[in-house]
Design a protein around this motif. Structure first.
Motif, mmCIF file in Angstrom:
data_model
loop_
_atom_site.group_PDB
_atom_site.id
_atom_site.type_symbol
_atom_site.label_atom_id
_atom_site.label_comp_id
_atom_site.label_asym_id
_atom_site.label_seq_id
_atom_site.Cartn_x
_atom_site.Cartn_y
_atom_site.Cartn_z
ATOM 1 N N THR A 109 11.360 4.104 -1.780
ATOM 2 C CA THR A 109 11.681 2.857 -2.483
ATOM 3 C C THR A 109 10.414 2.211 -3.026
ATOM 4 O OG1 THR A 109 13.627 2.481 -1.094
ATOM 5 C CG2 THR A 109 12.708 0.563 -2.233
ATOM 6 N N VAL A 110 9.375 2.180 -2.205
ATOM 7 C CA VAL A 110 8.104 1.580 -2.642
ATOM 8 C C VAL A 110 7.491 2.383 -3.785
ATOM 9 C CG1 VAL A 110 5.746 1.025 -1.925
ATOM 10 C CG2 VAL A 110 7.662 0.503 -0.409
ATOM 11 N N ARG A 111 7.525 3.697 -3.700
ATOM 12 C CA ARG A 111 6.949 4.526 -4.773
ATOM 13 C C ARG A 111 7.665 4.289 -6.102
ATOM 14 N NH1 ARG A 111 6.711 8.485 -0.670
ATOM 15 N NH2 ARG A 111 8.675 9.391 -1.400
ATOM 16 N N ARG A 112 8.988 4.190 -6.044
ATOM 17 C CA ARG A 112 9.758 4.019 -7.282
ATOM 18 C C ARG A 112 9.553 2.642 -7.905
ATOM 19 N NH1 ARG A 112 13.430 6.860 -4.125
ATOM 20 N NH2 ARG A 112 14.487 4.943 -3.484
ATOM 21 N N ARG A 113 9.427 1.613 -7.096
ATOM 22 C CA ARG A 113 9.354 0.255 -7.626
ATOM 23 C C ARG A 113 7.928 -0.229 -7.818
ATOM 24 N NH1 ARG A 113 14.450 -1.939 -7.709
ATOM 25 N NH2 ARG A 113 13.582 -3.947 -8.345
ATOM 26 N N ALA A 114 7.001 0.325 -7.056
ATOM 27 C CA ALA A 114 5.608 -0.147 -7.128
ATOM 28 C C ALA A 114 4.675 0.974 -6.692
ATOM 29 C CB ALA A 114 5.426 -1.382 -6.248
ATOM 30 N N GLY A 115 4.626 2.033 -7.500
ATOM 31 C CA GLY A 115 3.862 3.222 -7.125
ATOM 32 C C GLY A 115 2.418 2.932 -6.780
ATOM 33 N N ALA A 116 1.815 1.962 -7.459
ATOM 34 C CA ALA A 116 0.409 1.651 -7.217
ATOM 35 C C ALA A 116 0.175 1.051 -5.840
ATOM 36 C CB ALA A 116 -0.099 0.685 -8.289
ATOM 37 N N LEU A 117 1.235 0.539 -5.210
ATOM 38 C CA LEU A 117 1.113 -0.094 -3.895
ATOM 39 C C LEU A 117 1.454 0.852 -2.747
ATOM 40 C CD1 LEU A 117 2.842 -3.531 -4.663
ATOM 41 C CD2 LEU A 117 0.424 -2.932 -4.862
ATOM 42 N N ALA A 118 1.982 2.024 -3.054
ATOM 43 C CA ALA A 118 2.497 2.914 -2.023
ATOM 44 C C ALA A 118 1.431 3.337 -1.014
ATOM 45 C CB ALA A 118 3.129 4.146 -2.660
ATOM 46 N N GLY A 119 0.187 3.446 -1.472
ATOM 47 C CA GLY A 119 -0.886 3.860 -0.581
ATOM 48 C C GLY A 119 -1.266 2.812 0.451
ATOM 49 N N LYS A 120 -0.748 1.601 0.295
ATOM 50 C CA LYS A 120 -1.056 0.518 1.244
ATOM 51 C C LYS A 120 -0.027 0.421 2.364
ATOM 52 C CE LYS A 120 -1.399 -3.098 -1.514
ATOM 53 N NZ LYS A 120 -1.771 -4.494 -1.860
ATOM 54 N N LEU A 121 0.926 1.354 2.405
ATOM 55 C CA LEU A 121 2.019 1.272 3.375
ATOM 56 C C LEU A 121 1.976 2.399 4.396
ATOM 57 C CD1 LEU A 121 4.825 0.068 4.274
ATOM 58 C CD2 LEU A 121 5.848 1.708 2.665
ATOM 59 N N ASP A 122 2.089 2.033 5.668
ATOM 60 C CA ASP A 122 2.355 2.991 6.745
ATOM 61 C C ASP A 122 3.711 2.634 7.334
ATOM 62 O OD1 ASP A 122 0.094 4.687 6.902
ATOM 63 O OD2 ASP A 122 -1.059 3.109 7.893
ATOM 64 N N VAL A 123 4.530 3.643 7.599
ATOM 65 C CA VAL A 123 5.823 3.420 8.235
ATOM 66 C C VAL A 123 5.834 4.104 9.594
ATOM 67 C CG1 VAL A 123 8.328 3.706 8.083
ATOM 68 C CG2 VAL A 123 6.988 3.277 6.003
ATOM 69 N N VAL A 124 6.149 3.334 10.627
ATOM 70 C CA VAL A 124 6.231 3.855 11.991
ATOM 71 C C VAL A 124 7.697 3.827 12.407
ATOM 72 C CG1 VAL A 124 5.561 3.497 14.399
ATOM 73 C CG2 VAL A 124 3.937 2.996 12.551
ATOM 74 N N THR A 125 8.239 5.000 12.713
ATOM 75 C CA THR A 125 9.633 5.081 13.149
ATOM 76 C C THR A 125 9.669 4.904 14.657
ATOM 77 O OG1 THR A 125 10.057 6.657 11.369
ATOM 78 C CG2 THR A 125 11.757 6.443 13.062
ATOM 79 N N ALA A 126 10.030 3.715 15.102
ATOM 80 C CA ALA A 126 9.982 3.411 16.534
ATOM 81 C C ALA A 126 10.670 2.096 16.822
ATOM 82 C CB ALA A 126 8.527 3.337 17.012
ATOM 83 N N ASP A 127 11.049 1.925 18.071
ATOM 84 C CA ASP A 127 11.501 0.638 18.585
ATOM 85 C C ASP A 127 10.249 -0.209 18.808
ATOM 86 O OD1 ASP A 127 12.280 -1.501 20.185
ATOM 87 O OD2 ASP A 127 13.560 -0.310 21.484
ATOM 88 N N ALA A 128 10.184 -1.368 18.174
ATOM 89 C CA ALA A 128 8.982 -2.200 18.274
ATOM 90 C C ALA A 128 8.650 -2.573 19.705
ATOM 91 C CB ALA A 128 9.150 -3.459 17.429
ATOM 92 N N LEU A 129 9.658 -2.636 20.573
ATOM 93 C CA LEU A 129 9.414 -2.996 21.972
ATOM 94 C C LEU A 129 8.755 -1.858 22.748
ATOM 95 C CD1 LEU A 129 12.676 -4.951 22.838
ATOM 96 C CD2 LEU A 129 10.352 -5.869 22.739
ATOM 97 N N ARG A 130 8.786 -0.653 22.183
ATOM 98 C CA ARG A 130 8.203 0.502 22.876
ATOM 99 C C ARG A 130 6.898 0.981 22.249
ATOM 100 N NH1 ARG A 130 11.875 2.591 26.456
ATOM 101 N NH2 ARG A 130 14.029 1.870 26.229
ATOM 102 N N VAL A 131 6.500 0.324 21.183
ATOM 103 C CA VAL A 131 5.251 0.706 20.515
ATOM 104 C C VAL A 131 4.062 0.362 21.412
ATOM 105 C CG1 VAL A 131 3.713 0.066 18.624
ATOM 106 C CG2 VAL A 131 6.116 0.511 18.165
ATOM 107 N N THR A 132 3.129 1.305 21.533
ATOM 108 C CA THR A 132 1.924 1.067 22.329
ATOM 109 C C THR A 132 0.656 1.116 21.485
ATOM 110 O OG1 THR A 132 1.805 3.416 22.901
ATOM 111 C CG2 THR A 132 2.977 1.961 24.435
ATOM 112 N N ARG A 133 0.756 1.651 20.275
ATOM 113 C CA ARG A 133 -0.387 1.662 19.352
ATOM 114 C C ARG A 133 0.142 1.829 17.941
ATOM 115 N NH1 ARG A 133 -2.098 6.591 17.596
ATOM 116 N NH2 ARG A 133 -4.210 5.798 17.323
#
Length: 291
Positions: free
Chosen positions: A97-121
């Motif tokens: 979605t980010v690449r299609r709508r704002a390709g120049a911004l895509a490099g600024k995004l990291d996506v972490v697939t996780a439950d936020a309550l279980r994230v440790t780093r």
């Protein structure tokens, strides 16, 4: 940037039709279980991004980015965005979605697939801010967990159910003051930052929402640990109608031991938990079983 010096999001933000189309593309039917209510009003998204105050020097943590409405607005302002998404289908779809709508911004995004309550780093640079639309049933635990996990977080702006917003921002002595208020105050100065109508969401929830701002402050001056202070807070509010002498008896080992700890801390044993600020809870913890 537009002439006023703010990010130009023309054609960037999702419309209501965009949100529904993206959901249909991945076969998504929003569920109450995951608290999936997506913001479909671009004006509300702009308001949240603006109120967050994030800029090009900030690395932002977003919890529950969903279909990307707020993510896109944050990418236009921040130096980096790390989005934590529990739903694997949503997490997989977001970078596209980010690449299609704002390709120049895509490099600024990291996506972490996780439950936020279980994230440790988290990957990438240390986060300086958190901005999120949080489901009401996990809002308080997520905020407290990430403030503890990420000491680099200086500023938090979250949208939560209005009742939860009231509880987080409540002051000692108020009807809504309790465990969330006292624990949030351990980390930050907390205030309500506005109301949000239920009508800006899809599907429309049964309650309105509110914005809560937390600004990290200097740690409470105490020899007690966070866990020790939080144990006192939990005990004090477990039976909030009781006096502290009674409410803290199990924590201290007996009512008389609780009274002794309270008097040593300069707290009236006949008071109730709702009357105390976090520094008073810390003083009690210093004189408790582990003090």
């Amino acid at each position: 940037m537009n002439p006023c010096g703010t990010p130009d999001d023309t054609g960037l933000l999702l419309t209501s039709a965009d949100v529904r189309r993206l959901a249909a593309d991945i076969g998504l039917r929003p569920t109450k279980t995951l608290g999936q209510n997506f913001v479909v009003d671009a004006g509300t998204v702009r308001r949240i991004a603006r109120a967050s105050g994030v800029g090009s020097d900030d690395t932002v943590v977003e919890v529950g980015p969903g279909l990307g409405s707020l993510t896109l607005a944050l990418l236009a302002r921040a130096g980096h965005v790390t989005a934590i998404e529990a739903d694997p289908d949503l997490a997989e779809a977001l970078p596209g979605t980010v690449r299609r709508r704002a390709g120049a911004l895509a490099g600024k995004l990291d996506v972490v697939t996780a439950d936020a309550l279980r994230v440790t780093r988290l990957p990438g640079p240390e986060p300086t801010a958190m901005v999120a639309n949080l489901p009401y049933n996990v809002a308080v635990p997520v905020v407290l967990h990430l403030l503890e996990l990420l000491p680099s977080l200086r500023h938090v702006l979250v949208m939560v159910q209005s009742e939860v917003a009231d509880r987080l921002a409540a002051a000692p002595g108020s009807r809504t003051y309790g465990v969330p208020s006292a624990k949030a105050a351990w980390y930050a100065e907390v205030r309500r930052a506005g109301a949000v109508s239920r009508n800006v969401f899809w599907p429309v929830p049964h309650v309105d929402s509110g914005l809560v701002e937390l600004r990290r402050r200097a740690p409470v001056a105490t020899t007690a640990s966070r866990a020790e202070v939080f144990a006192v807070i939990d005990a004090a509010f477990a039976q909030r109608r009781k006096t502290l002498r009674s409410a803290l008896s199990a924590w201290a080992g007996s009512a008389s031991a609780a009274e002794q700890a309270l008097r040593a801390a300069g707290v009236d044993p006949g008071a109730r938990g709702e009357a105390l600020d976090v520094t008073a809870f810390a003083r009690i913890a210093e004189h408790g079983p582990g003090g």
